[in-house]
Design an enzyme around this catalytic site. Structure first.
Site, PDB file in Angstrom:
ATOM      1  N   GLY A  28       0.815  -1.207   0.000  1.00 16.90           N
ATOM      2  CA  GLY A  28       0.000   0.000   0.000  1.00 16.90           C
ATOM      3  C   GLY A  28       0.841   1.245   0.000  1.00 16.90           C
ATOM      4  N   THR A  29       0.163   2.366   0.020  1.00 16.06           N
ATOM      5  CA  THR A  29       0.847   3.644   0.001  1.00 16.06           C
ATOM      6  C   THR A  29       0.157   4.604   0.943  1.00 16.06           C
ATOM      7  OG1 THR A  29       1.517   5.481  -1.423  1.00 16.06           O
ATOM      8  CG2 THR A  29      -0.550   4.400  -1.971  1.00 16.06           C
ATOM      9  N   ASP A 142      -5.857   8.984  18.266  1.00 14.87           N
ATOM     10  CA  ASP A 142      -6.633   8.647  17.069  1.00 14.87           C
ATOM     11  C   ASP A 142      -7.097   7.190  17.111  1.00 14.87           C
ATOM     12  OD1 ASP A 142      -7.900   9.240  14.669  1.00 14.87           O
ATOM     13  OD2 ASP A 142      -6.156   8.702  13.443  1.00 14.87           O
ATOM     14  N   ASP A 163      -1.126   2.662  14.047  1.00 14.56           N
ATOM     15  CA  ASP A 163      -1.224   4.076  13.675  1.00 14.56           C
ATOM     16  C   ASP A 163      -0.869   5.024  14.815  1.00 14.56           C
ATOM     17  OD1 ASP A 163      -1.630   6.563  12.705  1.00 14.56           O
ATOM     18  OD2 ASP A 163      -3.640   6.220  11.956  1.00 14.56           O
TER      19      ASP A 163
END
Length: 361
Positions: A28-29, A142, A163
């Site tokens: 992914g990016t 988050d 994350d």
């Protein structure tokens, strides 16, 4: 903790990262990085490598340095770990623990049987991990379902928090006041632009617990201003019929976490001692049909930001299990995943195997 100072001790110099790792497929990016599935040549262990061009860091050094500073401190069973850091003249490489079990919501939808007790066990793991962060002076800021990933495809797999791009290490001289996070999960005091503390994470856990028990968010409006207004007032309901079969204990647990006043809100330690977590008040009744229907309705794939595709990971794992992983580089593996065109595997809609790996943003 700037990389140029304390960070120097973390980074290992390498002329060519491919001398150490065999790059398999691009997963992914993110905003300024690419993520590659890689196999460590010496141990044959699979990892996810976040490849960050140094050019892309210009002006964003603080953001990535903060993420690295946070991740480097953390070692917990329910938190995705940063295992190594390499650099060469052009790139920074973060070697991350690979989690391949898919997203929280996907797993719930796929289950045939799902209960309050299942939700309670999930929340207990999240609380335990966040308490660990808070004890270290780290606020995640988050927490949301998309950042909760299963470690493996095993039925009893643990849940992992990912994350840390918005994490903050609390200092005695710093008061957090930056408005950040994801609208539906952010605490009232953040929206009010008041100084806030680690209590914001506890609010988010309350929101996640709410969703796990009914399949829809406590706050929702197409209009952000109206959504914020609901959150600022902490206005939410336990709507019938969706909450009719949910225990009073579960509702009490949520009320103590989704408490408007952060001073009255339960901290992780208190939440871990609540009967719904520590006792036996979580019900065994199957709520799968109702919850999964609402998850499908309210958290459709098209609404999610897909930053990381796990299909390639799972495909590769299956090849390993079948003993066919020695076929050499796959045809769609780019010659240099950290340069030039990014080749991302298409979504496998048939079996719905995806990960949203927010840490790679």
């Amino acid at each position: 903790m700037p990389l140029g100072e304390d960070g120097n001790g973390w980074k290992k110099k390498t002329d060519n990262i491919r001398d150490i790792y065999d790059f398999k497929e691009v997963l992914g990016t993110g905003a300024f990085s690419e993520v590659v599935l890689a196999e460590e040549k010496r141990t044959h262990r699979l990892v996810a490598i976040k490849c960050i061009p140094k050019k892309a860091l210009e002006g964003k050094e603080n953001s990535i340095e903060n993420e690295i500073a946070v991740l480097h401190k953390i070692k917990h069973a329910n938190i995705v770990s940063l295992e190594d850091i390499f650099e060469n003249k052009t790139h920074l490489y973060l070697v991350m623990q690979l989690v391949s079990g898919g997203e929280l919501f996907d797993r719930i939808v796929e289950k045939g049987f799902y209960t309050e007790k299942d939700a309670s066990k999930l929340i207990q793991q999240i609380l335990d991990a966040v308490k660990y962060l808070h004890d270290m002076g780290i606020v995640h800021r988050d927490l949301k379902p998309e950042n909760l990933l299963y470690y493996s495809m095993d039925e009893d797999s643990k849940i992992m928090i990912s994350d840390f791009g918005l994490s903050k290490i609390e200092g005695s001289d710093s008061v957090m006041s930056t408005a950040c996070g994801t609208p539906g999960y952010v605490a009232p005091e953040v929206l009010a632009q008041k100084p806030y503390s680690k209590a914001v994470d506890c609010w988010s856990i309350g929101v996640i617990a709410y969703i796990l028990l009914c399949g829809y968010p406590p706050f929702y409006d197409e209009n952000d201003a109206k959504l914020f207004e609901q959150i600022l007032k902490a206005e939410y309901e336990f709507d019938s019929p969706y909450w009719d079969d949910i225990s009073d204990s579960a509702k009490d647990f949520i009320i103590h976490l989704m408490e408007k006043d952060p001073r009255k809100r339960y901290a992780c330690e208190q939440a871990l001692q609540h009967p719904w977590i520590a006792g036996d008040t979580a019900l065994d009744k199957n709520i799968h049909e109702s919850v999964s229907a609402q998850i499908k309705k309210n958290f459709a794939k098209s609404k999610w930001k897909q930053a990381f595709n796990a299909t390639a990971v799972i495909r590769h794992m299956r090849r390993l299990q079948l003993g066919t992983s020695q076929e050499g580089p796959s045809q769609n593996t780019p010659t240099s995943p950290c340069h030039g065109e990014l080749l991302v595997p298409e979504d496998d809609e048939e079996n719905g195997e995806h990960l949203t790996q927010g840490q790679f943003s």
